[in-house]
Design an enzyme around this catalytic site. Structure first.
Site, short mmCIF file in Angstrom:
data_model
loop_
_atom_site.label_atom_id
_atom_site.label_comp_id
_atom_site.label_asym_id
_atom_site.label_seq_id
_atom_site.Cartn_x
_atom_site.Cartn_y
_atom_site.Cartn_z
N GLY A 12 -42.20 35.29 3.41
CA GLY A 12 -43.58 36.09 3.61
C GLY A 12 -43.58 36.62 4.94
O GLY A 12 -44.90 36.93 5.52
N ASN A 14 -43.05 39.86 5.57
CA ASN A 14 -43.88 41.16 5.19
C ASN A 14 -45.22 40.89 5.21
O ASN A 14 -46.14 41.75 5.46
CB ASN A 14 -43.05 41.88 3.96
CG ASN A 14 -41.97 42.53 4.26
OD1 ASN A 14 -42.07 43.57 4.81
ND2 ASN A 14 -40.88 41.96 3.92
N ILE A 94 -42.50 42.52 -12.93
CA ILE A 94 -43.86 42.33 -13.17
C ILE A 94 -44.12 42.86 -14.75
O ILE A 94 -43.50 43.99 -15.12
CB ILE A 94 -44.53 43.81 -12.48
CG1 ILE A 94 -44.49 43.33 -10.84
CG2 ILE A 94 -45.94 43.84 -12.88
CD1 ILE A 94 -45.35 41.94 -10.67
N ASN A 108 -44.28 48.43 -3.90
CA ASN A 108 -43.09 47.42 -3.69
C ASN A 108 -42.33 47.79 -2.32
O ASN A 108 -42.17 49.07 -2.11
CB ASN A 108 -42.22 47.42 -4.71
CG ASN A 108 -41.02 46.41 -4.61
OD1 ASN A 108 -41.31 45.22 -4.51
ND2 ASN A 108 -39.56 46.76 -4.85
N HIS A 110 -38.59 47.55 -0.79
CA HIS A 110 -37.29 47.42 -1.09
C HIS A 110 -36.38 47.71 0.30
O HIS A 110 -36.39 48.73 0.83
CB HIS A 110 -36.89 48.32 -2.21
CG HIS A 110 -35.17 48.00 -2.79
ND1 HIS A 110 -34.92 46.96 -3.60
CD2 HIS A 110 -34.09 48.61 -2.38
CE1 HIS A 110 -33.92 46.92 -3.73
NE2 HIS A 110 -33.19 47.73 -2.69
C1 GRF Z 1 -37.66 41.45 2.09
O1 GRF Z 1 -36.27 41.86 2.35
C2 GRF Z 1 -38.16 42.63 1.00
O2 GRF Z 1 -37.75 44.05 1.26
C3 GRF Z 1 -37.50 42.03 -0.26
O3 GRF Z 1 -37.48 40.75 -0.25
C4 GRF Z 1 -37.64 40.30 1.03
C5 GRF Z 1 -38.89 39.37 1.45
O4 GRF Z 1 -38.86 38.91 2.74
N1 GRF Z 1 -38.18 42.73 -1.49
P1 GRF Z 1 -40.27 38.10 3.27
O5 GRF Z 1 -40.57 37.22 2.06
O6 GRF Z 1 -41.24 39.24 3.33
O7 GRF Z 1 -39.98 37.42 4.42
#
Ligand code: GRF
Length: 209
Positions: A12, A14, A94, A108, A110
């Protein structure tokens, strides 16, 4: 206020970047109304709890079939009056009905420059392993709307990140997060909250403020 639900499966970071941006005022006009995870051990759920954001566990394995899982996801998102769904490291595909219920309202992040290193089976560390195996000198991150395909929806924002000679997948993953993902995702949400993103002929267009 744009009501946002964030779907997560893991650490988490992000999610944390979004929470921080909301709390420090750089992401205005946004309220995180729920954090939903398929994984009860996701540290992201603890992050939500620390910031008094409702944390909801919805795992496909807890439902008899995918249709009922889709129903539960849609009900949860409707109950919280979610207007934008943010996939931030969400490892569950999803269900199509959820995408239909939120057209151009699911985004999303990526960890590559789409259309490189994306599509079915390209997630997490694998993406960076593929980039290193190909020997690219630049990679990055992409925020896109979610459509019925895998990583095929309209691209909202992209940011390039340099690949360095001694990179391991882990080191590259960290750099892509720090230099691109954690900035790009709050920025994209802010643009959507400001009503500046629209999809025209299958492409995301960002209007000047
Ligand atoms: C990130 O690299 C994102 O781009 C991918 O999964 C990872 C999630 O990391 N889709 P976090 O859980 O936000 O640390």
């Amino acid at each position: 206020m744009l009501r946002v639900s964030v779907l997560v499966s893991g650490g988490g970071t992000n999610l944390q970047a979004i929470i921080d941006a909301v709390e420090n005022g750089s992401l205005a006009g946004v309220k995180i109304v729920s954090v939903i995870s398929n994984n009860r051990n996701a540290f992201a759920l603890e992050r939500a709890g620390k910031h008094q954001i409702p944390a909801i566990l919805l795992s496909p394995g807890d439902f008899p079939d995918r249709e009922q899982y889709a129903d539960a996801l849609i009900s949860s998102l409707k109950e919280t009056e979610t207007e934008l769904v943010v996939l931030a490291g969400f490892l569950v595909v999803i269900p199509p009905r959820v995408i239909e219920a939120f057209p151009n309202r699911i985004i999303n992040i990526h960890p590559s420059l789409i259309p490189s290193f994306c599509g079915k089976g390209c997630y997490g560390l694998k993406v960076h392993e593929m980039a290193l195996a190909r020997g690219v000198k630049v990679t990055g991150a992409t925020v896109h709307f979610v459509d019925a395909g895998t990583d095929t929806g309209p691209i909202i924002l992209q940011k390039a990140v340099e690949v360095l000679p001694d990179d391991t997948p882990e080191i590259l993953q960290r750099r892509v997060m720090e230099e691109a993902e954690w900035k790009l995702l709050p920025e994209a949400i802010g643009l959507i909250a400001a009503g500046r993103v629209e999809v025209v002929s299958g492409k995301a267009v960002i209007r000047k403020s």
